[in-house]
Design a protein around this motif. Structure first.
Motif, PDB file in Angstrom:
ATOM      1  N   ARG A  81      42.840 -79.215  77.361  1.00  0.00           N
ATOM      2  CA  ARG A  81      41.716 -80.495  77.342  1.00  0.00           C
ATOM      3  C   ARG A  81      41.615 -80.577  78.976  1.00  0.00           C
ATOM      4  NH1 ARG A  81      44.063 -85.597  75.037  1.00  0.00           N
ATOM      5  NH2 ARG A  81      42.335 -86.358  75.660  1.00  0.00           N
ATOM      6  N   LYS A  82      42.318 -80.528  79.779  1.00  0.00           N
ATOM      7  CA  LYS A  82      42.294 -80.524  81.142  1.00  0.00           C
ATOM      8  C   LYS A  82      41.113 -79.784  81.752  1.00  0.00           C
ATOM      9  CE  LYS A  82      44.555 -81.014  85.613  1.00  0.00           C
ATOM     10  NZ  LYS A  82      45.988 -80.785  86.169  1.00  0.00           N
ATOM     11  N   TYR A  83      41.200 -78.197  81.256  1.00  0.00           N
ATOM     12  CA  TYR A  83      40.563 -77.188  81.694  1.00  0.00           C
ATOM     13  C   TYR A  83      39.284 -77.058  80.641  1.00  0.00           C
ATOM     14  CZ  TYR A  83      43.527 -76.708  85.496  1.00  0.00           C
ATOM     15  OH  TYR A  83      44.018 -77.147  86.889  1.00  0.00           O
ATOM     16  N   ARG A  84      38.754 -77.854  79.792  1.00  0.00           N
ATOM     17  CA  ARG A  84      37.734 -77.507  78.970  1.00  0.00           C
ATOM     18  C   ARG A  84      36.351 -77.460  79.883  1.00  0.00           C
ATOM     19  NH1 ARG A  84      36.403 -78.712  73.663  1.00  0.00           N
ATOM     20  NH2 ARG A  84      38.455 -79.614  73.165  1.00  0.00           N
ATOM     21  N   PRO A  85      35.706 -76.609  79.659  1.00  0.00           N
ATOM     22  CA  PRO A  85      34.639 -76.425  80.563  1.00  0.00           C
ATOM     23  C   PRO A  85      33.591 -77.399  80.484  1.00  0.00           C
ATOM     24  CG  PRO A  85      34.279 -74.626  78.746  1.00  0.00           C
ATOM     25  CD  PRO A  85      35.720 -75.548  78.642  1.00  0.00           C
ATOM     26  N   ASP A  86      32.917 -77.849  81.561  1.00  0.00           N
ATOM     27  CA  ASP A  86      31.931 -78.914  81.554  1.00  0.00           C
ATOM     28  C   ASP A  86      30.495 -78.136  82.284  1.00  0.00           C
ATOM     29  OD1 ASP A  86      32.483 -78.215  84.056  1.00  0.00           O
ATOM     30  OD2 ASP A  86      33.042 -80.329  84.978  1.00  0.00           O
ATOM     31  N   SER A  87      30.479 -76.846  82.109  1.00  0.00           N
ATOM     32  CA  SER A  87      29.293 -76.202  82.272  1.00  0.00           C
ATOM     33  C   SER A  87      29.499 -74.680  81.663  1.00  0.00           C
ATOM     34  CB  SER A  87      29.027 -76.113  83.842  1.00  0.00           C
ATOM     35  OG  SER A  87      29.872 -75.341  84.548  1.00  0.00           O
ATOM     36  N   PHE A  88      28.365 -73.896  81.632  1.00  0.00           N
ATOM     37  CA  PHE A  88      28.643 -72.887  81.144  1.00  0.00           C
ATOM     38  C   PHE A  88      29.291 -71.904  81.984  1.00  0.00           C
ATOM     39  CE2 PHE A  88      24.543 -73.990  78.512  1.00  0.00           C
ATOM     40  CZ  PHE A  88      25.182 -74.025  77.414  1.00  0.00           C
ATOM     41  N   GLY A 100      32.053 -72.196  83.155  1.00  0.00           N
ATOM     42  CA  GLY A 100      33.540 -72.108  82.991  1.00  0.00           C
ATOM     43  C   GLY A 100      33.846 -71.641  81.670  1.00  0.00           C
ATOM     44  N   VAL A 101      32.767 -71.174  80.893  1.00  0.00           N
ATOM     45  CA  VAL A 101      33.250 -70.654  79.486  1.00  0.00           C
ATOM     46  C   VAL A 101      33.515 -69.095  79.605  1.00  0.00           C
ATOM     47  CG1 VAL A 101      31.855 -70.050  77.441  1.00  0.00           C
ATOM     48  CG2 VAL A 101      31.209 -72.063  78.688  1.00  0.00           C
ATOM     49  N   ALA A 102      34.750 -68.892  78.995  1.00  0.00           N
ATOM     50  CA  ALA A 102      35.278 -67.493  78.937  1.00  0.00           C
ATOM     51  C   ALA A 102      34.637 -66.717  77.723  1.00  0.00           C
ATOM     52  CB  ALA A 102      36.942 -67.366  78.819  1.00  0.00           C
ATOM     53  N   SER A 108      37.679 -61.421  75.051  1.00  0.00           N
ATOM     54  CA  SER A 108      38.555 -60.233  75.406  1.00  0.00           C
ATOM     55  C   SER A 108      39.516 -60.683  76.452  1.00  0.00           C
ATOM     56  CB  SER A 108      37.447 -59.266  76.062  1.00  0.00           C
ATOM     57  OG  SER A 108      36.987 -59.935  77.441  1.00  0.00           O
ATOM     58  N   VAL A 109      40.512 -59.691  76.355  1.00  0.00           N
ATOM     59  CA  VAL A 109      41.661 -59.886  77.174  1.00  0.00           C
ATOM     60  C   VAL A 109      41.611 -60.121  78.809  1.00  0.00           C
ATOM     61  CG1 VAL A 109      43.943 -58.809  77.906  1.00  0.00           C
ATOM     62  CG2 VAL A 109      43.310 -58.481  75.611  1.00  0.00           C
ATOM     63  N   SER A 110      40.657 -59.389  79.197  1.00  0.00           N
ATOM     64  CA  SER A 110      40.131 -59.433  80.422  1.00  0.00           C
ATOM     65  C   SER A 110      39.469 -60.804  80.853  1.00  0.00           C
ATOM     66  CB  SER A 110      39.221 -58.375  81.123  1.00  0.00           C
ATOM     67  OG  SER A 110      37.972 -58.462  80.002  1.00  0.00           O
ATOM     68  N   ASP A 111      38.718 -61.200  80.062  1.00  0.00           N
ATOM     69  CA  ASP A 111      38.267 -62.805  80.101  1.00  0.00           C
ATOM     70  C   ASP A 111      39.275 -63.755  80.243  1.00  0.00           C
ATOM     71  OD1 ASP A 111      35.451 -61.741  80.413  1.00  0.00           O
ATOM     72  OD2 ASP A 111      35.135 -61.805  78.327  1.00  0.00           O
ATOM     73  N   ILE A 112      40.005 -63.625  79.151  1.00  0.00           N
ATOM     74  CA  ILE A 112      41.063 -64.571  79.059  1.00  0.00           C
ATOM     75  C   ILE A 112      42.023 -64.495  80.483  1.00  0.00           C
ATOM     76  CG2 ILE A 112      43.345 -65.222  77.824  1.00  0.00           C
ATOM     77  CD1 ILE A 112      42.222 -64.408  75.426  1.00  0.00           C
ATOM     78  N   VAL A 113      42.291 -63.256  80.836  1.00  0.00           N
ATOM     79  CA  VAL A 113      43.116 -63.215  82.183  1.00  0.00           C
ATOM     80  C   VAL A 113      42.555 -63.688  83.220  1.00  0.00           C
ATOM     81  CG1 VAL A 113      44.176 -61.349  83.853  1.00  0.00           C
ATOM     82  CG2 VAL A 113      44.371 -61.100  81.468  1.00  0.00           C
ATOM     83  N   GLU A 114      41.175 -63.577  83.462  1.00  0.00           N
ATOM     84  CA  GLU A 114      40.188 -64.069  84.773  1.00  0.00           C
ATOM     85  C   GLU A 114      40.390 -65.685  84.463  1.00  0.00           C
ATOM     86  OE1 GLU A 114      35.731 -64.346  86.217  1.00  0.00           O
ATOM     87  OE2 GLU A 114      36.370 -62.943  84.575  1.00  0.00           O
ATOM     88  N   ARG A 115      40.344 -66.368  83.296  1.00  0.00           N
ATOM     89  CA  ARG A 115      40.260 -67.688  83.316  1.00  0.00           C
ATOM     90  C   ARG A 115      41.621 -68.226  83.451  1.00  0.00           C
ATOM     91  NH1 ARG A 115      37.201 -72.111  84.007  1.00  0.00           N
ATOM     92  NH2 ARG A 115      37.844 -73.849  82.623  1.00  0.00           N
ATOM     93  N   GLN A 149      44.070 -66.905  85.371  1.00  0.00           N
ATOM     94  CA  GLN A 149      44.293 -66.800  86.920  1.00  0.00           C
ATOM     95  C   GLN A 149      43.624 -68.212  87.604  1.00  0.00           C
ATOM     96  OE1 GLN A 149      46.150 -64.971  88.493  1.00  0.00           O
ATOM     97  NE2 GLN A 149      46.221 -62.856  87.509  1.00  0.00           N
ATOM     98  N   TYR A 150      42.528 -68.501  87.093  1.00  0.00           N
ATOM     99  CA  TYR A 150      41.763 -69.539  87.770  1.00  0.00           C
ATOM    100  C   TYR A 150      42.727 -70.810  87.505  1.00  0.00           C
ATOM    101  CZ  TYR A 150      38.617 -73.672  88.101  1.00  0.00           C
ATOM    102  OH  TYR A 150      38.079 -74.956  88.330  1.00  0.00           O
ATOM    103  N   VAL A 151      43.018 -71.118  86.284  1.00  0.00           N
ATOM    104  CA  VAL A 151      43.893 -72.282  86.050  1.00  0.00           C
ATOM    105  C   VAL A 151      45.228 -72.287  86.766  1.00  0.00           C
ATOM    106  CG1 VAL A 151      45.380 -73.306  84.096  1.00  0.00           C
ATOM    107  CG2 VAL A 151      42.947 -72.340  83.556  1.00  0.00           C
ATOM    108  N   LEU A 152      45.933 -70.900  86.759  1.00  0.00           N
ATOM    109  CA  LEU A 152      47.213 -70.895  87.781  1.00  0.00           C
ATOM    110  C   LEU A 152      46.850 -71.107  89.253  1.00  0.00           C
ATOM    111  CD1 LEU A 152      48.569 -67.446  86.151  1.00  0.00           C
ATOM    112  CD2 LEU A 152      49.513 -69.705  85.919  1.00  0.00           C
TER     113      LEU A 152
END
Length: 619
Positions: free
Chosen positions: A8-15, A17-19, A178-185, A187-190
């Protein structure tokens, strides 16, 4: 302030931030820029792939006051939406508002103009939960809504939405991230949360999420609660019951080395630790699959870094054909888990099968070696001696030294002395070439006699078909013929009680079709005895008339038992992988000559079917 979940905290507020979902995002952006906005959209796809998030960003973008940089996030419409107070963007949960009355209430509000923004946007989530009556009530409004109204429907089950609704919407199919897109997102949250995590652990979370970004953030949230600010792969394995690559490698090592006891003990230890057996089976499938990719390509970049050491040190030593067989066993077991009450037992049996693959292969190799040795022509001892004599006869005959002449009266007389002397005398008078030719003629005569004796004492030919011949039958078969024969084979029970066909139908009623060719069919019987009976009928009478009646075409029948079927199919797969399949067999079926049919009485038909000793006719 109360803790807020990461998804909920990191729900994208613009395109930005969409993975993933780049094609959908770009399409919606272009639609806004070109002012080609549809009146209804349908977002469908798996859970956690961004359907609702993109719908909210799209609604925010439509009502933003700065269209050049929409959504800007600073204008009044953007701020009201972020605070959840925008009057023109309405979110409806169709799971709890799925009746006709709720839809009628919505239709009444649709005709009113937007209060602050340019469009009134209705986001209806889980739209497949709406009833048929509610869909029909909304149908006309969706088809011709007011110019200021836009509908966005989101669902995970689009097949439950009425086709009349789908045809009036622009449909966007969301795919797993994809796994790579999830990993990228992640890393941003971490980075935002100031949490340290190993790269291997981040990738493991992305794999566990199975294409769902929301699931990935929920898993990360749980890992942070468990391990605080430093998360390792061991923490994830402990939380979700996952084995390490080393444990998977050890398990397969025990299989390769035929360590039955060590393998069973390891499975018990993993079960006591609460390891997810389904996940372990899936991981073993992935590990074997990646090992085959590495064997075929020799490119380490195509396989997971976590598996590289295990593949190089252990799995690369296993023949590719065996790894393919191991994959078949594990994938078949994983499919059976759906209806299994005890998954552990299924897994243990699968691992025992993996151990048995090598033994079966060794046995097949030994049998093939024995059969090839049996096929070699054997030389009879007598003939071999004659051949040795023949080689000696080619040598020049040396005349023996003259013996002292002893009067015959001084020697003791024995029986057959005269015959021996007479038999020796002509041989001494022959030249070496003549002696060799005569001995060769004698050799041919003895070979002919040996063959006659062998054919006289030879047993009847075996009714079981040779593995190599069955293999060539499988090579010449095709899938289309088998599908056609399978369909017509269902009519077999109709012939079990017909006097003309009962004998043939009962002979093959418990068989399965292994392969079908243009002029033949290979059947698998439960036992060797049943297979021999079928082959005996084929040799004596043939199934041509019956197969013509059953299948619509005359075909020869070849029967094998289950063990031979398993053995030959294993050889077929192995040789197919190696590209060493033999040439197919060409079967010719002679057309039966039409003979004058003699009309048999019921008594004669029953006698032919059951025998004279069983049938008794009474008036």
């Amino acid at each position: 302030m109360a803790y807020q979940a990461l998804y909920r905290k990191y729900r994208p507020d613009s395109f930005d931030g969409v993975a993933g979902q780049k094609a959908i995002v770009q399409t919606l952006i272009n639609a806004v820029k070109q002012q080609k906005i549809a009146h209804a959209y349908l977002f469908c796809g798996p859970r956690g792939t961004g359907k609702t998030s993109i719908a909210k960003v799209f609604a925010k973008m439509l009502n933003c006051e700065h269209q050049e940089s929409a959504p800007c996030g600073s204008c009044k419409n953007c701020l009201d939406f972020q605070n959840g107070a925008h009057p023109d963007i309405i979110e409806i949960d169709a799971a709890s508002n799925n009746g006709v009355d709720e839809v009628r209430n919505l239709i009444e509000k649709v005709k009113y103009a937007p209060m602050e923004g340019k469009y009134k946007v209705y986001i209806i989530d889980e739209v497949h939960m709406m009833s048929t009556g509610a869909f029909n009530a909304l149908l006309k409004t969706i088809e011709e809504p007011p110019a200021h109204v836009i509908f966005i429907f989101a669902t995970t089950e689009p097949h439950k939405v009425l086709p009349t609704i789908i045809s009036r919407c622009q449909r966007f199919d969301f795919h797993k991230v994809s796994v790579s897109d999830i990993v990228e997102r992640l890393q941003y949250v971490l980075d935002q949360e100031h949490v340290q995590m190993d790269e291997e652990a981040v990738r493991m979370i992305a794999v566990l999420a199975d294409g769902g970004m929301r699931d990935a953030l929920s898993i990360l949230d749980q890992c942070i609660a468990y391990a605080q600010d430093a998360i390792t792969i061991e923490d994830i394995n402990a939380i979700y019951g996952i084995t390490t690559p080393a444990e998977k490698g050890l398990l397969l090592h025990n299989v390769i080395q035929n360590n039955y006891l060590e393998m069973v003990n390891q499975i018990e230890e993993l079960n006591e630790k609460g390891i997810d057996i389904r996940r372990l089976t899936s991981d073993l499938i992935d590990l074997l699959k990646e090992s085959l990719i590495y064997s075929l390509t020799e490119d380490e970049h195509l396989i997971s870094s976590a598996y590289q050491d295990v593949i190089r040190e252990q799995l690369i030593q296993i023949p590719k054909s065996r790894r393919f067989q191991m994959l078949d066993v594990l994938m078949d077991t994983f499919e059976k888990y759906r209806n299994a009450s005890d998954v552990l037992s299924y897994f243990e049996v699968a691992m025992l099968k993996l151990l048995n693959i090598r033994e079966e292969k060794t046995t097949a190799e030994i049998s093939s070696t024995d059969s090839s040795a049996d096929n070699k022509p054997k030389v009879q001892p007598v003939i071999q001696n004659q051949m040795n004599d023949l080689s000696k006869a080619d040598r020049p005959i040396e005349k023996p030294a003259p013996e002292p002449q002893i009067p015959s009266s001084d020697l003791p007389k024995k029986e057959n002395d005269v015959s021996r002397e007479t038999s020796k005398q002509p041989a001494m008078s022959l030249e070496p070439r003549e002696t060799a030719e005569k001995k060769q003629e004698c050799l041919f005569d003895m070979e002919e006699e040996a063959q006659k004796e062998q054919s006289a004492t030879k047993e009847e030919p075996s009714l079981m078909i040779d593995d190599t011949y069955v293999l060539r039958l499988l090579v010449g078969a095709n899938k289309q013929e088998r599908q056609m024969d399978d369909e017509k084979f269902r009519d077999l029970p109709d012939y079990l009680n017909e006097l003309d066909w009962a004998k043939y139908a009962n002979a093959i009623k418990n068989t399965e079709i292994v392969a079908s060719g243009k002029n033949y069919i290979v059947l698998s019987a439960a036992s060797t005895i049943e297979a021999k009976e079928i082959n005996q009928i084929e040799q004596k009478e043939g199934f041509l008339s019956f197969t013509n009646q059953l299948l619509g075409i005359s075909k020869k029948v070849f029967a094998i038992d289950h063990e031979q079927r398993k053995r030959v199919i294993g050889r077929f797969k192995e040789q197919m992988i190696q590209g060493k399949l033999p040439e197919p067999v060409h079967i010719e079926v002679k057309k039966e000559k039409k003979q004058k049919e003699t009309v048999k009485t019921t008594e004669e038909k029953l006698t032919d079917l059951f025998g004279d000793e069983i049938v008794f006719m009474e008036e």
